[in-house]
Design a protein around this motif. Structure first.
Motif, PDB file in Angstrom:
ATOM      1  N   GLY A 294      51.677  62.468  38.562  1.00 49.79           N
ATOM      2  CA  GLY A 294      50.225  62.594  38.508  1.00 49.79           C
ATOM      3  C   GLY A 294      49.643  62.629  37.119  1.00 49.79           C
ATOM      4  N   GLU A 295      50.510  62.560  36.089  1.00 51.91           N
ATOM      5  CA  GLU A 295      50.039  62.466  34.704  1.00 51.91           C
ATOM      6  C   GLU A 295      50.283  61.030  34.248  1.00 51.91           C
ATOM      7  N   ALA A 296      49.254  60.218  34.284  1.00 53.00           N
ATOM      8  CA  ALA A 296      49.424  58.794  34.016  1.00 53.00           C
ATOM      9  C   ALA A 296      49.739  58.538  32.552  1.00 53.00           C
ATOM     10  N   ASP A 297      50.700  57.645  32.307  1.00 51.93           N
ATOM     11  CA  ASP A 297      50.959  57.173  30.954  1.00 51.93           C
ATOM     12  C   ASP A 297      50.620  55.697  30.821  1.00 51.93           C
ATOM     13  N   ARG A 298      50.099  55.107  31.909  1.00 54.07           N
ATOM     14  CA  ARG A 298      49.643  53.727  31.893  1.00 54.07           C
ATOM     15  C   ARG A 298      48.322  53.614  32.642  1.00 54.07           C
ATOM     16  N   LEU A 299      47.535  52.673  32.186  1.00 55.53           N
ATOM     17  CA  LEU A 299      46.313  52.276  32.886  1.00 55.53           C
ATOM     18  C   LEU A 299      46.514  50.853  33.362  1.00 55.53           C
ATOM     19  N   VAL A 300      46.036  50.554  34.575  1.00 54.29           N
ATOM     20  CA  VAL A 300      46.236  49.207  35.114  1.00 54.29           C
ATOM     21  C   VAL A 300      44.978  48.718  35.806  1.00 54.29           C
ATOM     22  N   PHE A 301      44.689  47.435  35.644  1.00 53.26           N
ATOM     23  CA  PHE A 301      43.685  46.734  36.433  1.00 53.26           C
ATOM     24  C   PHE A 301      44.391  45.590  37.159  1.00 53.26           C
ATOM     25  N   ASP A 302      44.131  45.483  38.455  1.00 57.53           N
ATOM     26  CA  ASP A 302      44.626  44.357  39.243  1.00 57.53           C
ATOM     27  C   ASP A 302      43.442  43.429  39.485  1.00 57.53           C
ATOM     28  N   LEU A 303      43.459  42.256  38.879  1.00 57.51           N
ATOM     29  CA  LEU A 303      42.375  41.294  39.009  1.00 57.51           C
ATOM     30  C   LEU A 303      42.732  40.318  40.120  1.00 57.51           C
ATOM     31  N   ASP A 304      41.971  40.378  41.199  1.00 61.78           N
ATOM     32  CA  ASP A 304      42.293  39.640  42.418  1.00 61.78           C
ATOM     33  C   ASP A 304      41.179  38.639  42.715  1.00 61.78           C
ATOM     34  N   PRO A 305      41.466  37.338  42.638  1.00 62.33           N
ATOM     35  CA  PRO A 305      40.412  36.343  42.839  1.00 62.33           C
ATOM     36  C   PRO A 305      40.127  36.086  44.315  1.00 62.33           C
TER      37      PRO A 305
ATOM     38  N   ALA B  85      37.701  31.128  43.809  1.00 58.33           N
ATOM     39  CA  ALA B  85      38.088  31.603  42.476  1.00 58.33           C
ATOM     40  C   ALA B  85      39.614  31.673  42.390  1.00 58.33           C
ATOM     41  N   THR B  86      40.139  31.542  41.182  1.00 63.05           N
ATOM     42  CA  THR B  86      41.584  31.530  40.952  1.00 63.05           C
ATOM     43  C   THR B  86      41.905  32.414  39.755  1.00 63.05           C
TER      44      THR B  86
ATOM     45  N   VAL C 112      33.293  41.718  40.971  1.00 63.21           N
ATOM     46  CA  VAL C 112      32.923  42.753  41.929  1.00 63.21           C
ATOM     47  C   VAL C 112      33.896  43.910  41.760  1.00 63.21           C
ATOM     48  N   HIS C 113      33.373  45.131  41.807  1.00 62.22           N
ATOM     49  CA  HIS C 113      34.256  46.292  41.638  1.00 62.22           C
ATOM     50  C   HIS C 113      34.486  47.032  42.950  1.00 62.22           C
ATOM     51  N   ARG C 114      33.730  46.685  43.987  1.00 56.93           N
ATOM     52  CA  ARG C 114      33.893  47.345  45.281  1.00 56.93           C
ATOM     53  C   ARG C 114      34.927  46.611  46.123  1.00 56.93           C
ATOM     54  N   MET C 115      35.593  47.362  46.992  1.00 57.45           N
ATOM     55  CA  MET C 115      36.712  46.810  47.750  1.00 57.45           C
ATOM     56  C   MET C 115      36.266  46.004  48.969  1.00 57.45           C
TER      57      MET C 115
ATOM     58  N   SER D  58      33.958  41.303  52.147  1.00 54.81           N
ATOM     59  CA  SER D  58      32.877  40.318  52.281  1.00 54.81           C
ATOM     60  C   SER D  58      32.197  40.026  50.953  1.00 54.81           C
ATOM     61  N   LEU D  59      32.399  40.879  49.956  1.00 57.38           N
ATOM     62  CA  LEU D  59      31.783  40.678  48.640  1.00 57.38           C
ATOM     63  C   LEU D  59      32.649  39.832  47.710  1.00 57.38           C
ATOM     64  N   ARG D  60      33.885  39.544  48.109  1.00 57.88           N
ATOM     65  CA  ARG D  60      34.850  38.972  47.173  1.00 57.88           C
ATOM     66  C   ARG D  60      34.845  37.457  47.022  1.00 57.88           C
ATOM     67  N   PRO D  61      34.416  36.666  48.028  1.00 51.65           N
ATOM     68  CA  PRO D  61      34.493  35.217  47.838  1.00 51.65           C
ATOM     69  C   PRO D  61      33.813  34.761  46.556  1.00 51.65           C
ATOM     70  N   ARG D  62      34.497  33.877  45.814  1.00 54.26           N
ATOM     71  CA  ARG D  62      34.024  33.283  44.563  1.00 54.26           C
ATOM     72  C   ARG D  62      33.986  34.281  43.392  1.00 54.26           C
ATOM     73  N   LYS D  63      34.470  35.486  43.610  1.00 57.23           N
ATOM     74  CA  LYS D  63      34.434  36.495  42.544  1.00 57.23           C
ATOM     75  C   LYS D  63      35.825  37.068  42.295  1.00 57.23           C
ATOM     76  N   VAL D  64      35.929  37.783  41.190  1.00 55.85           N
ATOM     77  CA  VAL D  64      37.166  38.481  40.856  1.00 55.85           C
ATOM     78  C   VAL D  64      36.975  39.962  41.169  1.00 55.85           C
ATOM     79  N   PHE D  65      37.782  40.473  42.065  1.00 56.19           N
ATOM     80  CA  PHE D  65      37.757  41.894  42.377  1.00 56.19           C
ATOM     81  C   PHE D  65      38.572  42.620  41.315  1.00 56.19           C
ATOM     82  N   VAL D  66      37.906  43.509  40.573  1.00 57.52           N
ATOM     83  CA  VAL D  66      38.587  44.323  39.566  1.00 57.52           C
ATOM     84  C   VAL D  66      39.028  45.612  40.259  1.00 57.52           C
ATOM     85  N   ASP D  67      40.289  45.634  40.668  1.00 54.34           N
ATOM     86  CA  ASP D  67      40.819  46.782  41.400  1.00 54.34           C
ATOM     87  C   ASP D  67      41.235  47.858  40.404  1.00 54.34           C
TER      88      ASP D  67
END
Length: 293
Positions: free
Chosen positions: A123-134, A138-139, A205-208, A211-220
């Motif tokens: 629970g003590e993070a030593d890494r930060l991660v973003f999962d960019l999902d097209p 979008a690709t 788009v930052h929300r999961m 329906s908001l994701r087509p043509r956008k990159v979801f920043v998870d």
């Protein structure tokens, strides 16, 4: 009879070596094991001391896929395990600490997924991660544009980011941070994801909500939560071909104009590692970790 091989003094059973796991290319289980053996040097430091979740696909990506978090039945007593706190009660999980345990785990046919914290400080993070999902159409090309924005935003806070392909459709950004409660890292990551959407509303788009994701990159941003895991660097993925979650240079990210430019398969990795070394090695340098603002 199951072949037994000796790896660093340990007896490891290797089964079904001729089995084709990736029918699209004819890639066999023996080739999977060879891949992990030859990629162990850069891979192992990113697994070591992190309790593993396995996404298993013993009959290939078209067969049954299932997550395994608890220690699998039949695990040799020389494989390191540790008790991990979880909201539903503690669990005992595998730690892949050496080549022998890596080969044992690879024989199970698995993707390797790790949390953003080490076993010594759950629970003590030593890494930060973003999962960019097209979201199609979008690709990864669009993911690269978002990654560059996030890289610069993190740099403004004194945090250096590194990129790797997901091995599937998208891109992962990772950064080493000084040990920080996972809750705080998650909050910070969400702040940046919201900022990316404000800066690039037609692209991000930052929300999961799907329906908001087509043509956008979801920043998870949610994969920073203590209970979440992310595909580890250099892991094979359960896809139609033996694609790998592969570290990439920022030059490769900036110049990507076609998704095929950032698709890497197991046979590609030996020459890449020889040319670049481990592009994510700075993540292992605790002294260079950034502090969240």
């Amino acid at each position: 009879m199951t072949p037994i091989t000796e790896v660093e003094g340990r007896r490891v059973a290797l089964s079904n070596l001729e089995k084709v796991l990736y029918p699209a290319t004819g890639f066999t289980k023996a080739e999977v094991l060879h891949y992990y053996a030859t990629t162990a040097e850069p891979l192992l430091p990113h697994l070591r001391d992190r309790p593993l979740s396995f996404l298993r696909y013993p009959d290939g990506p078209d067969g049954q896929l299932f997550f395994a978090k608890n220690v699998p039945p039949g695990t040799p007593d020389w494989v390191t395990t540790a008790e991990v706190p979880r909201s539903e009660g503690p669990a005992r999980m595998v730690l892949v600490q050496d080549l022998a345990s890596l080969m044992w785990a690879a024989n199970l046919v698995t993707e390797f997924h790790t949390p953003q914290w080490l076993i010594g400080a759950p629970g003590e993070a030593d890494r930060l991660v973003f999962d960019l999902d097209p979201g199609p159409p979008a690709t990864i090309v669009e993911c690269c544009r978002v990654a560059l924005w996030l890289r610069d935003r993190l740099a403004a806070d004194g945090i250096e980011a590194y990129a790797k392909t997901s091995g599937a459709k998208g891109l992962h950004l990772l950064a080493a941070v000084r040990p920080t409660p996972s809750r705080r890292v998650t909050e910070y990551a969400k702040e940046l994801a919201v900022g990316a959407e404000k800066a690039m509303p037609r692209l991000v788009v930052h929300r999961m909500t799907r329906s908001l994701r087509p043509r956008k990159v979801f920043v998870d941003w949610s994969q920073n939560a203590a209970r979440k895991t992310t595909a580890a660097p250099y892991t094979l993925r359960a896809r139609s071909e033996p694609t790998v979650s592969t570290p990439v240079t920022w030059e490769e990210v900036a110049s990507c104009t076609d998704p095929g430019q950032l698709v890497f398969r197991a046979p590609d990795l030996e020459s890449r590692v020889r040319a670049y070394g481990d592009l994510l090695a700075p993540l292992l340098d605790r002294a260079g970790a950034g502090a969240l603002p």
